[in-house]
Design a protein around this motif. Structure first.
Motif, PDB file in Angstrom:
ATOM      1  N   ILE A 163       2.654   5.947   4.264  1.00 52.95           N
ATOM      2  CA  ILE A 163       2.934   4.519   4.205  1.00 52.95           C
ATOM      3  C   ILE A 163       3.367   4.147   2.796  1.00 52.95           C
ATOM      4  N   ASN A 164       4.454   3.378   2.709  1.00 54.06           N
ATOM      5  CA  ASN A 164       4.803   2.749   1.437  1.00 54.06           C
ATOM      6  C   ASN A 164       5.202   1.306   1.699  1.00 54.06           C
ATOM      7  N   ASP A 165       5.790   0.654   0.722  1.00 55.64           N
ATOM      8  CA  ASP A 165       6.037  -0.783   0.836  1.00 55.64           C
ATOM      9  C   ASP A 165       7.121  -1.131   1.852  1.00 55.64           C
ATOM     10  N   THR A 166       7.973  -0.187   2.207  1.00 57.63           N
ATOM     11  CA  THR A 166       9.098  -0.507   3.097  1.00 57.63           C
ATOM     12  C   THR A 166       9.022   0.155   4.459  1.00 57.63           C
ATOM     13  N   MET A 221       0.848  -1.196   0.000  1.00 58.06           N
ATOM     14  CA  MET A 221       0.000   0.000   0.000  1.00 58.06           C
ATOM     15  C   MET A 221       0.881   1.242   0.000  1.00 58.06           C
ATOM     16  N   LYS A 222       0.443   2.238  -0.751  1.00 57.08           N
ATOM     17  CA  LYS A 222       1.134   3.520  -0.777  1.00 57.08           C
ATOM     18  C   LYS A 222       0.090   4.611  -0.597  1.00 57.08           C
ATOM     19  N   VAL A 223       0.127   5.286   0.551  1.00 57.72           N
ATOM     20  CA  VAL A 223      -0.904   6.271   0.860  1.00 57.72           C
ATOM     21  C   VAL A 223      -0.331   7.334   1.788  1.00 57.72           C
ATOM     22  N   ALA A 224      -0.834   8.549   1.643  1.00 56.80           N
ATOM     23  CA  ALA A 224      -0.490   9.646   2.545  1.00 56.80           C
ATOM     24  C   ALA A 224      -1.787  10.275   3.033  1.00 56.80           C
ATOM     25  N   VAL A 225      -1.845  10.561   4.334  1.00 57.53           N
ATOM     26  CA  VAL A 225      -3.011  11.197   4.945  1.00 57.53           C
ATOM     27  C   VAL A 225      -2.519  12.338   5.819  1.00 57.53           C
ATOM     28  N   ILE A 226      -3.150  13.502   5.701  1.00 57.77           N
ATOM     29  CA  ILE A 226      -2.802  14.623   6.574  1.00 57.77           C
ATOM     30  C   ILE A 226      -4.088  15.203   7.158  1.00 57.77           C
TER      31      ILE A 226
END
Length: 335
Positions: free
Chosen positions: A181-184, A1-6
């Motif tokens: 969040i990314n894969d690593t 998952m690749k996501v950004a939340v602010i």
């Protein structure tokens, strides 16, 4: 998952500023978020904005000064580190907290006397100790002019209400937060200037471990949580940690949004009225189609933005959630 939340805080934000907030969210989420440095720049964009209550533009304490709290959780290749820092006098509290984490890496992980003495790495620090840490590492400290942190409007509010204690400040802004969040790796970050007229030395939820932010995994799901609102209530519950712990106990076919509402309602039953907003990103480690963001708030407003990948393209969505009827609002987004 690749996501950004602010988010820019759960509170009571005026409708007249919604356009400015939307532009801020879109501008910040349009920035790259590949590297750690990218994420720190994202935090700087939020903290230097006049619309947020942290860094420049923070609420003033009873003495008319700015002191911020901040917290970071990083999970990289399965290893978790965290640090909460209070009494920060700096325009960029999250970057300063990150620098402190890096300095602690040097003190505790590279054979210096702290590790040899068997001392455990701290997860909470007073920012004033940063000067001592820099001395131990033979690094130069950075001087900050306290007046550079004060927004003229914040000074006006302070002067006005100090002479009118019977009146109420209608607009409430609170803690900002970032999940990336990314894969690593996974990052959860927060900072806040606290409430107007707070007592000097008061430590808010952003500066208290596992209250404004937390991260846990049970092997099936990972949970990244951010809270904002009444700091004392968030601290009393250890709210981010409590939400995740109760989520982890659920089994079967779970309606995450309904589950979060149930947790919030149980807190209200235990405490009475609560004034908070919660965002939690849930990653299904076995099925990416089940990744979700759920939120719930009892505050008048809760504003946040999401950047997710759709067909390998970044998609940005801004949510300006507002309490209409009832005692809370909840929602869910597929990630």
């Amino acid at each position: 998952m690749k996501v950004a939340v602010i988010h820019t805080g759960a509170g009571n934000n005026s409708r007249k500023n919604e356009g400015q907030y939307k532009r801020l969210f879109k501008r910040v989420l349009s920035q790259p978020n590949e590297s750690i440095e990218d994420i720190l720049r994202v935090s700087e964009h939020l903290e230097k904005s006049e619309l947020t209550n942290t860094g420049y533009g923070s609420s003033l304490d009873i003495n008319g000064e700015v002191f911020c709290d901040a917290g970071i959780i990083r999970v990289d290749q399965g290893q978790r580190d965290e640090l909460s820092v209070h009494s920060i006098r700096h325009v960029f509290p999250i970057r300063e907290t990150w620098k402190l984490m890096e300095n602690l890496d040097l003190l505790y992980c590279e054979g210096l006397k702290f590790d040899k003495l068997g001392l455990s790495r701290p997860i909470s620090l007073d920012y004033k100790l940063n000067d001592k840490i820099l001395e131990l590492l033979n690094k130069a400290k950075q001087e900050v002019n306290p007046d550079d942190l004060i927004l003229p409007r914040a000074r006006y509010i302070y002067d006005y209400y100090m002479n009118r204690p019977e009146e109420v400040i209608e607009e409430i802004q609170d803690t900002i937060g970032i999940i990336d969040i990314n894969d690593t790796r996974k990052l959860v970050l927060t900072s806040s200037g606290g409430n107007f007229f707070k007592l000097p030395g008061r430590i808010g939820c952003a500066g208290t471990p596992r209250c404004a932010i937390d991260f846990k995994s049970n092997g099936k799901y990972t949970f990244s949580c951010m809270c904002s609102g009444n700091g004392e209530q968030i601290i009393r519950y250890g709210l981010s940690s409590l939400v995740i712990e109760r989520m982890m106990q659920l089994e079967g076919d779970i309606d995450w949004s309904e589950a979060l509402q149930g947790i919030m309602e149980s807190c209200k039953t235990e405490q009475g009225n609560i004034y908070v907003g919660v965002i939690i990103v849930i990653e299904d480690m076995n099925d990416c189609q089940n990744n979700r963001l759920v939120y719930c708030h009892t505050t008048e407003t809760f504003q946040f933005g999401i950047k997710r990948m759709v067909d390998n393209q970044a998609e940005i969505e801004v949510i300006m959630s507002r309490l209409q009827k009832g005692s809370l609002v909840r929602g869910e987004y597929k990630l």
